[in-house]
Scaffold this motif. Structure first.
Motif, PDB file in Angstrom:
ATOM      1  N   THR A 104      32.827  87.625  63.091  1.00  0.00           N
ATOM      2  CA  THR A 104      32.337  87.959  64.419  1.00  0.00           C
ATOM      3  C   THR A 104      31.245  86.953  64.803  1.00  0.00           C
ATOM      4  N   PRO A 105      30.964  86.816  66.099  1.00  0.00           N
ATOM      5  CA  PRO A 105      29.971  85.830  66.532  1.00  0.00           C
ATOM      6  C   PRO A 105      28.575  86.036  65.931  1.00  0.00           C
ATOM      7  N   ASP A 106      28.218  87.273  65.607  1.00  0.00           N
ATOM      8  CA  ASP A 106      26.879  87.538  65.084  1.00  0.00           C
ATOM      9  C   ASP A 106      26.804  87.514  63.554  1.00  0.00           C
ATOM     10  N   PHE A 107      27.915  87.272  62.872  1.00  0.00           N
ATOM     11  CA  PHE A 107      27.919  87.228  61.406  1.00  0.00           C
ATOM     12  C   PHE A 107      27.347  85.886  60.944  1.00  0.00           C
ATOM     13  N   THR A 108      26.379  85.922  60.026  1.00  0.00           N
ATOM     14  CA  THR A 108      25.712  84.692  59.582  1.00  0.00           C
ATOM     15  C   THR A 108      25.700  84.516  58.062  1.00  0.00           C
ATOM     16  N   GLN A 109      26.513  85.264  57.353  1.00  0.00           N
ATOM     17  CA  GLN A 109      26.488  85.198  55.891  1.00  0.00           C
ATOM     18  C   GLN A 109      27.672  84.421  55.313  1.00  0.00           C
ATOM     19  N   GLN A 110      28.182  83.451  56.064  1.00  0.00           N
ATOM     20  CA  GLN A 110      29.284  82.623  55.580  1.00  0.00           C
ATOM     21  C   GLN A 110      28.981  81.995  54.218  1.00  0.00           C
ATOM     22  N   PRO A 111      27.742  81.513  53.969  1.00  0.00           N
ATOM     23  CA  PRO A 111      27.467  80.935  52.645  1.00  0.00           C
ATOM     24  C   PRO A 111      27.656  81.930  51.497  1.00  0.00           C
ATOM     25  N   LEU A 112      27.335  83.201  51.708  1.00  0.00           N
ATOM     26  CA  LEU A 112      27.532  84.201  50.652  1.00  0.00           C
ATOM     27  C   LEU A 112      29.014  84.403  50.370  1.00  0.00           C
ATOM     28  N   VAL A 113      29.824  84.369  51.413  1.00  0.00           N
ATOM     29  CA  VAL A 113      31.273  84.480  51.246  1.00  0.00           C
ATOM     30  C   VAL A 113      31.787  83.261  50.485  1.00  0.00           C
ATOM     31  N   ALA A 114      31.340  82.075  50.881  1.00  0.00           N
ATOM     32  CA  ALA A 114      31.790  80.824  50.258  1.00  0.00           C
ATOM     33  C   ALA A 114      31.435  80.753  48.781  1.00  0.00           C
ATOM     34  N   ASN A 115      30.376  81.454  48.372  1.00  0.00           N
ATOM     35  CA  ASN A 115      29.999  81.452  46.958  1.00  0.00           C
ATOM     36  C   ASN A 115      31.123  81.961  46.058  1.00  0.00           C
ATOM     37  N   GLY A 116      32.001  82.790  46.582  1.00  0.00           N
ATOM     38  CA  GLY A 116      33.136  83.255  45.779  1.00  0.00           C
ATOM     39  C   GLY A 116      33.981  82.098  45.290  1.00  0.00           C
ATOM     40  N   ALA A 117      34.217  81.112  46.151  1.00  0.00           N
ATOM     41  CA  ALA A 117      34.973  79.913  45.763  1.00  0.00           C
ATOM     42  C   ALA A 117      34.130  79.003  44.889  1.00  0.00           C
ATOM     43  N   SER A 118      32.903  78.743  45.310  1.00  0.00           N
ATOM     44  CA  SER A 118      32.041  77.823  44.568  1.00  0.00           C
ATOM     45  C   SER A 118      31.787  78.305  43.147  1.00  0.00           C
ATOM     46  N   ASP A 119      31.492  79.582  42.995  1.00  0.00           N
ATOM     47  CA  ASP A 119      31.199  80.122  41.665  1.00  0.00           C
ATOM     48  C   ASP A 119      32.396  79.970  40.724  1.00  0.00           C
ATOM     49  N   LEU A 120      33.603  80.191  41.237  1.00  0.00           N
ATOM     50  CA  LEU A 120      34.790  80.048  40.394  1.00  0.00           C
ATOM     51  C   LEU A 120      34.979  78.596  39.964  1.00  0.00           C
ATOM     52  N   LEU A 121      34.828  77.660  40.880  1.00  0.00           N
ATOM     53  CA  LEU A 121      35.033  76.251  40.537  1.00  0.00           C
ATOM     54  C   LEU A 121      34.019  75.773  39.498  1.00  0.00           C
ATOM     55  N   VAL A 122      32.785  76.241  39.592  1.00  0.00           N
ATOM     56  CA  VAL A 122      31.784  75.884  38.586  1.00  0.00           C
ATOM     57  C   VAL A 122      32.108  76.568  37.260  1.00  0.00           C
ATOM     58  N   ALA A 123      32.570  77.806  37.300  1.00  0.00           N
ATOM     59  CA  ALA A 123      32.930  78.508  36.059  1.00  0.00           C
ATOM     60  C   ALA A 123      34.073  77.807  35.335  1.00  0.00           C
ATOM     61  N   VAL A 124      35.026  77.264  36.070  1.00  0.00           N
ATOM     62  CA  VAL A 124      36.184  76.601  35.454  1.00  0.00           C
ATOM     63  C   VAL A 124      35.853  75.173  35.045  1.00  0.00           C
ATOM     64  N   PHE A 125      35.205  74.401  35.920  1.00  0.00           N
ATOM     65  CA  PHE A 125      35.027  72.968  35.682  1.00  0.00           C
ATOM     66  C   PHE A 125      33.622  72.576  35.233  1.00  0.00           C
ATOM     67  N   GLY A 126      32.707  73.533  35.110  1.00  0.00           N
ATOM     68  CA  GLY A 126      31.341  73.212  34.696  1.00  0.00           C
ATOM     69  C   GLY A 126      30.661  72.319  35.722  1.00  0.00           C
ATOM     70  N   ASP A 127      29.865  71.364  35.256  1.00  0.00           N
ATOM     71  CA  ASP A 127      29.149  70.481  36.176  1.00  0.00           C
ATOM     72  C   ASP A 127      30.089  69.711  37.089  1.00  0.00           C
ATOM     73  N   ALA A 128      31.297  69.409  36.626  1.00  0.00           N
ATOM     74  CA  ALA A 128      32.271  68.713  37.465  1.00  0.00           C
ATOM     75  C   ALA A 128      32.734  69.590  38.628  1.00  0.00           C
ATOM     76  N   GLY A 129      32.480  70.881  38.561  1.00  0.00           N
ATOM     77  CA  GLY A 129      32.840  71.792  39.637  1.00  0.00           C
ATOM     78  C   GLY A 129      31.778  71.930  40.709  1.00  0.00           C
ATOM     79  N   ARG A 130      30.597  71.359  40.475  1.00  0.00           N
ATOM     80  CA  ARG A 130      29.527  71.420  41.487  1.00  0.00           C
ATOM     81  C   ARG A 130      29.888  70.470  42.624  1.00  0.00           C
ATOM     82  N   HIS A 131      29.732  70.915  43.840  1.00  0.00           N
ATOM     83  CA  HIS A 131      30.288  70.197  44.975  1.00  0.00           C
ATOM     84  C   HIS A 131      29.408  70.324  46.212  1.00  0.00           C
ATOM     85  N   ALA A 132      29.627  69.420  47.150  1.00  0.00           N
ATOM     86  CA  ALA A 132      29.086  69.588  48.498  1.00  0.00           C
ATOM     87  C   ALA A 132      29.963  70.634  49.189  1.00  0.00           C
ATOM     88  N   ARG A 133      29.390  71.324  50.190  1.00  0.00           N
ATOM     89  CA  ARG A 133      30.159  72.399  50.801  1.00  0.00           C
ATOM     90  C   ARG A 133      29.717  72.647  52.229  1.00  0.00           C
TER      91      ARG A 133
END
Length: 157
Positions: A104-133
């Motif tokens: 919705t237009p007033d929703f501002t927690q997109q980064p918290l949602v995106a953490n679901g993807a980021s956290d998995l990639l770091v869990a699988v690839f370690g430091d190589a999973g850290r990324h710009a986003r």
């Protein structure tokens, strides 16, 4: 890790997290799911139709959105395995993620949602999973998905 999963495999790491890699999805239109240019693998936007449908700030919670982002990232990992083989060492770096969040237009927690993807990639690839986003709110996504994730991954093979 099973007897058939070699040490240092991406699949083994995913299984150790209690997850299973899906089959890589095909394109939903006139495009390809991945494009490789030199060492860079571009993975088209991934959704999980079984994940939460709808919009954040309306019918989908932040927690469900993060689970949808994690499921989309699991699809990205499946494409990496298909393109580079099942070897953790083949992934030099997850360079960039773009996470689109139907909200919705007033929703501002997109980064918290995106953490679901980021956290998995770091869990699988370690430091190589850290990324710009980037985490971007959008009005709607294909098939009513709440989250879509695309990636650029640097490969060594």
């Amino acid at each position: 890790m099973s007897a058939t999963t070699p040490p240092g495999s991406i699949t083994g790491k995913v299984h150790a997290l209690g997850l299973t890699l899906p089959q890589p999805s095909g394109p939903g239109g006139n495009y390809v799911s991945t494009t490789r240019i030199g060492p860079l693998l571009f993975v088209a936007g991934q959704i999980d139709p079984a994940a939460a449908l709808g919009r954040l700030g309306d019918t989908v919670s932040v927690e469900d959105g993060a689970r949808a982002a994690r499921a989309a990232a699991l699809n990205i990992i499946a494409h990496v395995v298909k393109a580079a083989g099942d070897d953790l060492a083949a992934v030099r770096r997850v360079a960039k993620l773009t996470v689109f969040v139907a909200s919705t237009p007033d929703f501002t927690q997109q980064p918290l949602v995106a953490n679901g993807a980021s956290d998995l990639l770091v869990a699988v690839f370690g430091d190589a999973g850290r990324h710009a986003r980037s985490a971007v709110g959008v009005a709607a996504l294909p098939r009513g998905a709440s989250v879509e994730v695309e990636a650029i991954v640097e490969l060594s093979v």
